[in-house]
Design a protein around this motif. Structure first.
Motif, PDB file in Angstrom:
ATOM      1  N   HIS A  65       0.842  -1.193   0.000  1.00 23.97           N
ATOM      2  CA  HIS A  65       0.000   0.000   0.000  1.00 23.97           C
ATOM      3  C   HIS A  65       0.877   1.243   0.000  1.00 23.97           C
ATOM      4  O   HIS A  65       1.668   1.466   0.909  1.00 23.97           O
ATOM      5  CB  HIS A  65      -0.917   0.034   1.236  1.00 23.97           C
ATOM      6  N   GLN A  66       0.748   2.034  -1.031  1.00 20.65           N
ATOM      7  CA  GLN A  66       1.527   3.263  -1.130  1.00 20.65           C
ATOM      8  C   GLN A  66       1.047   4.251  -0.064  1.00 20.65           C
ATOM      9  O   GLN A  66      -0.131   4.573   0.008  1.00 20.65           O
ATOM     10  CB  GLN A  66       1.374   3.873  -2.525  1.00 20.65           C
ATOM     11  N   GLN A  67       1.967   4.694   0.767  1.00 16.97           N
ATOM     12  CA  GLN A  67       1.633   5.646   1.814  1.00 16.97           C
ATOM     13  C   GLN A  67       1.965   7.067   1.365  1.00 16.97           C
ATOM     14  O   GLN A  67       3.011   7.312   0.767  1.00 16.97           O
ATOM     15  CB  GLN A  67       2.424   5.321   3.094  1.00 16.97           C
ATOM     16  N   GLU A  68       1.076   7.987   1.647  1.00 14.26           N
ATOM     17  CA  GLU A  68       1.368   9.381   1.329  1.00 14.26           C
ATOM     18  C   GLU A  68       2.530   9.899   2.161  1.00 14.26           C
ATOM     19  O   GLU A  68       3.298  10.745   1.725  1.00 14.26           O
ATOM     20  CB  GLU A  68       0.124  10.237   1.593  1.00 14.26           C
ATOM     21  N   ASN A  69       2.672   9.375   3.351  1.00  8.58           N
ATOM     22  CA  ASN A  69       3.743   9.806   4.242  1.00  8.58           C
ATOM     23  C   ASN A  69       4.337   8.567   4.888  1.00  8.58           C
ATOM     24  O   ASN A  69       3.617   7.745   5.439  1.00  8.58           O
ATOM     25  CB  ASN A  69       3.179  10.746   5.319  1.00  8.58           C
ATOM     26  N   ASP A  70       5.672   8.420   4.800  1.00 12.13           N
ATOM     27  CA  ASP A  70       6.320   7.246   5.369  1.00 12.13           C
ATOM     28  C   ASP A  70       6.161   7.175   6.882  1.00 12.13           C
ATOM     29  O   ASP A  70       6.274   6.108   7.468  1.00 12.13           O
ATOM     30  CB  ASP A  70       7.806   7.226   5.016  1.00 12.13           C
ATOM     31  N   MET A  71       5.954   8.294   7.505  1.00 12.24           N
ATOM     32  CA  MET A  71       5.778   8.312   8.950  1.00 12.24           C
ATOM     33  C   MET A  71       4.370   7.855   9.279  1.00 12.24           C
ATOM     34  O   MET A  71       3.396   8.517   8.923  1.00 12.24           O
ATOM     35  CB  MET A  71       6.015   9.718   9.496  1.00 12.24           C
ATOM     36  N   GLU A 111       3.046   0.054  16.127  1.00 12.34           N
ATOM     37  CA  GLU A 111       4.138   0.126  15.162  1.00 12.34           C
ATOM     38  C   GLU A 111       4.369   1.597  14.814  1.00 12.34           C
ATOM     39  O   GLU A 111       3.450   2.276  14.336  1.00 12.34           O
ATOM     40  CB  GLU A 111       3.794  -0.657  13.889  1.00 12.34           C
ATOM     41  N   LEU A 112       5.552   2.101  15.092  1.00 14.69           N
ATOM     42  CA  LEU A 112       5.940   3.469  14.731  1.00 14.69           C
ATOM     43  C   LEU A 112       6.795   3.368  13.484  1.00 14.69           C
ATOM     44  O   LEU A 112       7.971   3.017  13.546  1.00 14.69           O
ATOM     45  CB  LEU A 112       6.700   4.125  15.886  1.00 14.69           C
ATOM     46  N   ILE A 113       6.202   3.633  12.336  1.00 18.55           N
ATOM     47  CA  ILE A 113       6.815   3.372  11.039  1.00 18.55           C
ATOM     48  C   ILE A 113       7.481   4.634  10.493  1.00 18.55           C
ATOM     49  O   ILE A 113       6.884   5.713  10.473  1.00 18.55           O
ATOM     50  CB  ILE A 113       5.764   2.877  10.030  1.00 18.55           C
ATOM     51  N   GLY A 114       8.723   4.482  10.031  1.00 22.10           N
ATOM     52  CA  GLY A 114       9.411   5.567   9.352  1.00 22.10           C
ATOM     53  C   GLY A 114      10.180   6.498  10.265  1.00 22.10           C
ATOM     54  O   GLY A 114      10.794   7.463   9.789  1.00 22.10           O
ATOM     55  N   ASP A 115      10.197   6.246  11.554  1.00 16.00           N
ATOM     56  CA  ASP A 115      10.882   7.115  12.511  1.00 16.00           C
ATOM     57  C   ASP A 115      12.212   6.480  12.891  1.00 16.00           C
ATOM     58  O   ASP A 115      12.246   5.464  13.590  1.00 16.00           O
ATOM     59  CB  ASP A 115      10.006   7.311  13.751  1.00 16.00           C
ATOM     60  N   ASP A 116      13.329   7.075  12.455  1.00 23.80           N
ATOM     61  CA  ASP A 116      14.641   6.517  12.770  1.00 23.80           C
ATOM     62  C   ASP A 116      15.292   7.198  13.970  1.00 23.80           C
ATOM     63  O   ASP A 116      16.441   6.921  14.307  1.00 23.80           O
ATOM     64  CB  ASP A 116      15.577   6.588  11.566  1.00 23.80           C
ATOM     65  N   SER A 117      14.563   8.101  14.640  1.00 25.31           N
ATOM     66  CA  SER A 117      15.112   8.768  15.820  1.00 25.31           C
ATOM     67  C   SER A 117      14.864   7.934  17.066  1.00 25.31           C
ATOM     68  O   SER A 117      13.961   7.084  17.102  1.00 25.31           O
ATOM     69  CB  SER A 117      14.470  10.148  15.992  1.00 25.31           C
ATOM     70  N   PRO A 174      12.666   2.239   8.546  1.00 25.64           N
ATOM     71  CA  PRO A 174      12.896   2.161   9.989  1.00 25.64           C
ATOM     72  C   PRO A 174      11.582   2.008  10.736  1.00 25.64           C
ATOM     73  O   PRO A 174      10.550   2.551  10.327  1.00 25.64           O
ATOM     74  CB  PRO A 174      13.578   3.494  10.310  1.00 25.64           C
ATOM     75  N   ALA A 175      11.622   1.277  11.842  1.00 30.16           N
ATOM     76  CA  ALA A 175      10.394   1.068  12.611  1.00 30.16           C
ATOM     77  C   ALA A 175      10.722   0.639  14.028  1.00 30.16           C
ATOM     78  O   ALA A 175      11.756   0.011  14.287  1.00 30.16           O
ATOM     79  CB  ALA A 175       9.515   0.019  11.943  1.00 30.16           C
TER      80      ALA A 175
END
Length: 535
Positions: free
Chosen positions: A86-92, A121-127, A298-299
């Motif tokens: 599923h294409q996400q508008e925002n990776d976060m 699941e916190l998707i797209g956050d590499d911090s 990242p997740a």
């Protein structure tokens, strides 16, 4: 109509189901308010979705086209599959799920193979803020569910490899040492450590470096830049927990195995000592989509076990306030008699076992230990169900069972060998398929598979020596100590399959619950075994 359920399954109804609905409703409401998006994936997934899943004890199915399917044993990988398609508008993205997972258990073990999990699941956050946020959400749930004795245990999927890389070991030694550390196998670790010149002294008890002992070792790792980065992250998590949840204890495990191969960083677990089990578990996996597409994402994710919440609620005030004994489950007969002097020398009061008569349960006078005597084949089952904390049984018995407990020590009692025995004229490499009689089909299967030999195994419960004598089998795989029984039956040893001795198993939850006491016992036993070897 057949009223019998499938093994390991159960019906849920009435007050207990209402209780579970109350729990899941609260979780949904909290996460909806925090802006998390709910996701629901199917019970049945393509087998390929779980290619990198470590646990092989899963239910396999087939669809109408004959494709391989499984009942999901995990909810993170289905989320990864969903994200890849599923294409996400925002990776976060911030997702949450509530659903059942299914894991195959041993038939008639008494364990349930279905449990309910909630997770984020916190998707797209590499911090590192993602780790802090995930831990905060889990501790907030523990507080809302009035779970007062949760203990946070921190580890990292990279740690062991980083440290071992500094020792510049060859590949096989590196892998073997890592395996011994993760499995907290002190006997194997001691043997491998002796092969390494200038092994760091502060890591001499690495498999036991958890809890307070782990923290003491942790401070001595600060000179390693990569490890310092890891420990700095742990300190940030600890500071957050202490600031907002002051009653929560935070500790580390420097010998922890990664829960799954896709983990790449911090691992966070919430342990309940009075239950001896985990409330939540998860961490960072920055290779979440690796199994589905080239793009890595990242997740951070953590799963919350609903049944553990219910089990905590079911505890009585007596369970919470009364000191419980360490339960040692011993194989009846020779195992118990041989190991008793060793346990006594290690500081355990074994006096109650001196005159057992017909009793099977024995408590020490000080209430620190309880001994349960069972048939060897039942030892692991008592640990599986959380009734036993420590199991002592022969490695021959362990080899034939699926067990997920720490095989901590080879106690070197009851020593024997697995052997291939047969009449003098026996030859394995014949065109005719050879018939092998044994009480140990798993040991035999591994031995012949490793050799590339195709044999027919015959499982016997009685005297396997009769196999070649009666024409039932061409050879046997069995245990021998002196070889007298084999000679009396005109059989010779053709090959040694492996060593047999008594081993000490410890349930993972017990190591944390009774950390100080069990660590001291293991250290005392290790010292005694070394002294006996050096005599």
């Amino acid at each position: 109509m057949n009223k019998v359920l499938a093994g390991g399954s159960r019906d849920e109804f009435g007050e207990r189901l209402k209780q579970k609905q109350k729990i899941t409703s609260l979780i949904s409401n909290v996460l909806n308010e925090k802006g998390f998006m709910p996701i629901n994936t199917p019970f049945i997934e393509k087998e390929s979705t779980f290619e990198q899943y470590r646990d092989q004890n899963i239910f396999h199915l087939y669809d109408q086209a004959g494709d391989n399917l499984i009942l999901r044993p995990d909810l993170t990988l289905p989320v990864a599959r969903f994200l890849s398609s599923h294409q996400q508008e925002n990776d976060m993205s911030q997702l949450y799920y509530i659903g059942d997972v299914f894991r195959r258990t041993d038939y008639l073990s008494g364990e349930y193979n279905q449990e309910t999990q909630a997770g984020i699941e916190l998707i797209g956050d590499d911090s590192f803020e993602a780790e802090i946020q995930a831990l905060d959400i889990m501790l907030n749930f523990a507080k809302k569910f009035n779970i007062t004795d949760v203990q946070v245990v921190l580890s990292d999927a990279r740690l062991i490899d980083i440290i071992l890389d500094t020792l510049q070991l060859d590949g096989e030694l590196h892998r073997a040492l890592k395996r011994a550390i993760e499995q907290k196998n002190v006997s194997e670790f001691e043997k491998l450590r002796a092969e390494i010149v200038d092994f760091p002294e502060f890591l001499n008890e690495w498999p036991l470096s958890y809890g307070e002992d782990g923290e003491n070792v942790m401070w001595q790792l600060q000179h390693m830049t990569a490890v310092a980065t890891i420990t700095q992250g742990w300190l940030r998590l600890a500071n957050h927990a202490h600031q907002y949840y002051p009653n929560v204890k935070v500790t580390v495990d420097l010998a922890a195995a990664s829960p799954q191969p896709y983990y790449t960083g911090t691992i966070i677990r919430g342990f309940i000592p009075t239950l001896g089990r985990y409330l939540f578990s998860g961490g960072r996996y920055d290779r979440l989509l690796e199994n589905f597409q080239k793009k890595l994402l990242p997740a951070v994710g953590i799963g919350l076990n609903i049944e553990t919440i219910q089990a905590d609620w079911e505890q009585s005030a007596y369970d919470l306030t009364t000191s419980q004994p360490i339960v040692m489950v011993l194989g009846k007969g020779r195992v118990e008699k041989d190991v008793r002097p060793l346990l006594k020398a290690a500081g355990i009061d074994t006096t109650p076992l001196d005159n057992p008569e017909r009793k099977l349960i024995f408590d020490t006078a000080d209430g620190r230990y309880r001994f349960i005597l069972v048939k060897p084949n039942d030892v692991v089952k008592y640990l599986d169900r959380g009734i036993g904390d420590v199991g002592i049984v022969g490695s021959d018995t362990i080899a034939e069972q699926r067990q997920s407990h720490y095989d901590v020590l080879d106690l070197k009692t009851g020593r024997a060998q697995f052997v291939v025995a047969a009449p003098a004229d026996f030859q394995l490499n014949l065109q005719r398929r050879q018939r092998i009689a044994t009480k140990y089909p798993k040991v035999a299967t591994k031995y012949f598979t490793d050799r590339g030999e195709d044999v027919a195994l015959i499982k016997l419960e009685g005297s396997v020596e009769l196999g070649p004598l009666t024409g039932l089998a061409d050879a046997i795989i069995d245990i021998t100590q002196t070889g007298n029984t084999l000679r009396e039956n005109h059989l010779q040893v053709h090959d040694i399959v492996g060593e047999v001795s008594t081993h000490m198993l410890v349930r993972a939850g017990a190591l944390l619950r009774y950390q100080t006491e069990l660590t001291q016992v293991i250290q005392n036993l290790t010292k005694l075994l070394k002294e006996a070897t050096n005599k």
